[in-house]
Design a protein around this motif. Structure first.
Motif, PDB file in Angstrom:
ATOM      1  N   PRO A  45       0.810  -1.229   0.000  1.00 35.99           N
ATOM      2  CA  PRO A  45       0.000   0.000   0.000  1.00 35.99           C
ATOM      3  C   PRO A  45       0.845   1.282   0.000  1.00 35.99           C
ATOM      4  O   PRO A  45       0.496   2.258  -0.664  1.00 35.99           O
ATOM      5  CB  PRO A  45      -0.830  -0.115   1.285  1.00 35.99           C
ATOM      6  N   ILE A  46       1.979   1.259   0.709  1.00 34.69           N
ATOM      7  CA  ILE A  46       2.874   2.424   0.690  1.00 34.69           C
ATOM      8  C   ILE A  46       3.422   2.617  -0.714  1.00 34.69           C
ATOM      9  O   ILE A  46       3.398   3.721  -1.263  1.00 34.69           O
ATOM     10  CB  ILE A  46       4.036   2.248   1.696  1.00 34.69           C
ATOM     11  N   PRO A  53       9.958   3.159  -5.665  1.00 31.25           N
ATOM     12  CA  PRO A  53      10.471   1.926  -5.061  1.00 31.25           C
ATOM     13  C   PRO A  53      10.694   2.070  -3.550  1.00 31.25           C
ATOM     14  O   PRO A  53      11.090   3.131  -3.068  1.00 31.25           O
ATOM     15  CB  PRO A  53      11.804   1.697  -5.777  1.00 31.25           C
ATOM     16  N   VAL A  54      10.421   1.005  -2.846  1.00 28.54           N
ATOM     17  CA  VAL A  54      10.672   0.910  -1.407  1.00 28.54           C
ATOM     18  C   VAL A  54      11.904   0.031  -1.257  1.00 28.54           C
ATOM     19  O   VAL A  54      11.904  -1.116  -1.678  1.00 28.54           O
ATOM     20  CB  VAL A  54       9.449   0.288  -0.677  1.00 28.54           C
ATOM     21  N   PHE A  85      13.221   0.107   6.136  1.00 30.26           N
ATOM     22  CA  PHE A  85      13.210   0.510   4.733  1.00 30.26           C
ATOM     23  C   PHE A  85      13.327   2.018   4.587  1.00 30.26           C
ATOM     24  O   PHE A  85      13.162   2.768   5.544  1.00 30.26           O
ATOM     25  CB  PHE A  85      11.934   0.007   4.039  1.00 30.26           C
ATOM     26  N   LYS A  86      13.610   2.418   3.356  1.00 31.80           N
ATOM     27  CA  LYS A  86      13.655   3.841   3.010  1.00 31.80           C
ATOM     28  C   LYS A  86      13.073   4.010   1.614  1.00 31.80           C
ATOM     29  O   LYS A  86      12.920   3.034   0.856  1.00 31.80           O
ATOM     30  CB  LYS A  86      15.077   4.376   3.089  1.00 31.80           C
ATOM     31  N   ILE A  87      12.732   5.230   1.320  1.00 28.63           N
ATOM     32  CA  ILE A  87      12.225   5.582  -0.007  1.00 28.63           C
ATOM     33  C   ILE A  87      13.006   6.802  -0.462  1.00 28.63           C
ATOM     34  O   ILE A  87      13.032   7.830   0.241  1.00 28.63           O
ATOM     35  CB  ILE A  87      10.709   5.881   0.023  1.00 28.63           C
ATOM     36  N   ASP A  88      13.659   6.693  -1.600  1.00 30.77           N
ATOM     37  CA  ASP A  88      14.494   7.767  -2.117  1.00 30.77           C
ATOM     38  C   ASP A  88      13.693   9.065  -2.217  1.00 30.77           C
ATOM     39  O   ASP A  88      12.576   9.080  -2.737  1.00 30.77           O
ATOM     40  CB  ASP A  88      15.069   7.369  -3.484  1.00 30.77           C
ATOM     41  N   GLU A 101      -1.650   8.352   7.064  1.00 32.80           N
ATOM     42  CA  GLU A 101      -2.705   8.787   6.147  1.00 32.80           C
ATOM     43  C   GLU A 101      -3.496   7.593   5.603  1.00 32.80           C
ATOM     44  O   GLU A 101      -4.726   7.642   5.482  1.00 32.80           O
ATOM     45  CB  GLU A 101      -2.088   9.568   4.976  1.00 32.80           C
ATOM     46  N   LEU A 102      -2.791   6.513   5.305  1.00 31.60           N
ATOM     47  CA  LEU A 102      -3.438   5.316   4.778  1.00 31.60           C
ATOM     48  C   LEU A 102      -4.086   4.464   5.882  1.00 31.60           C
ATOM     49  O   LEU A 102      -4.743   3.471   5.587  1.00 31.60           O
ATOM     50  CB  LEU A 102      -2.422   4.458   4.006  1.00 31.60           C
TER      51      LEU A 102
END
Length: 140
Positions: A45-46, A53-54, A85-88, A101-102
């Motif tokens: 979902p994220i 990409p995660v 994890f991270k997201i660029d 939010e989700l």
């Protein structure tokens, strides 16, 4: 092995530390099922929302690997219920905003300076925590 449309098992089992010390980090079937649930309920979902990409820093850790990296014996990583994890291009705070939010059913969400730890289990305590090294923006 695909866990969801954007996540593969190898992302959660790959470890430079395991490779360095020749530790087999192959998960049993129960752990694979837990990783699928983590992906289905939290990570996918994220990924769908942010359309980026995660990157999994740390997923499943067998007991030997968990000990080697200094993880606590009760770490949810050992059962495949947690990942870091991270997201660029996104801060830990911004990632947490998406999770909230989700209204995702996380157990723990821990903000670190450069990544986020998230866990999913039947407890779903929705604990929002900050690692002692995190100095960024916090939720009220």
């Amino acid at each position: 092995m695909k866990l969801t449309k954007n996540f593969e098992l190898k992302e959660f089992t790959s470890s430079p530390t395991a490779k360095k010390y020749n530790i087999s980090n192959s998960p049993p079937e129960l752990v694979i099922e837990n990783l699928k649930s983590l992906c289905e309920h939290i990570l996918q979902p994220i990924r769908d929302k942010v359309e980026k990409p995660v990157e999994i820093n740390s997923g499943y850790r067998c007991l030997e690997l968990n000990k080697k990296v200094g993880g606590v014996p009760t770490s949810q990583h050992v059962m495949g219920c947690a990942c870091d994890f991270k997201i660029d291009g996104m801060t830990s705070y911004e990632i947490a905003e998406v999770v909230l939010e989700l209204n995702l059913p996380f157990d723990q969400l821990i903000l670190y300076p450069t990544f986020v730890h998230v866990s999913y289990s039947d407890r779903c305590r929705r604990q929002l925590l900050y690692n002692k090294s995190y100095k960024g923006k916090k939720f009220d």
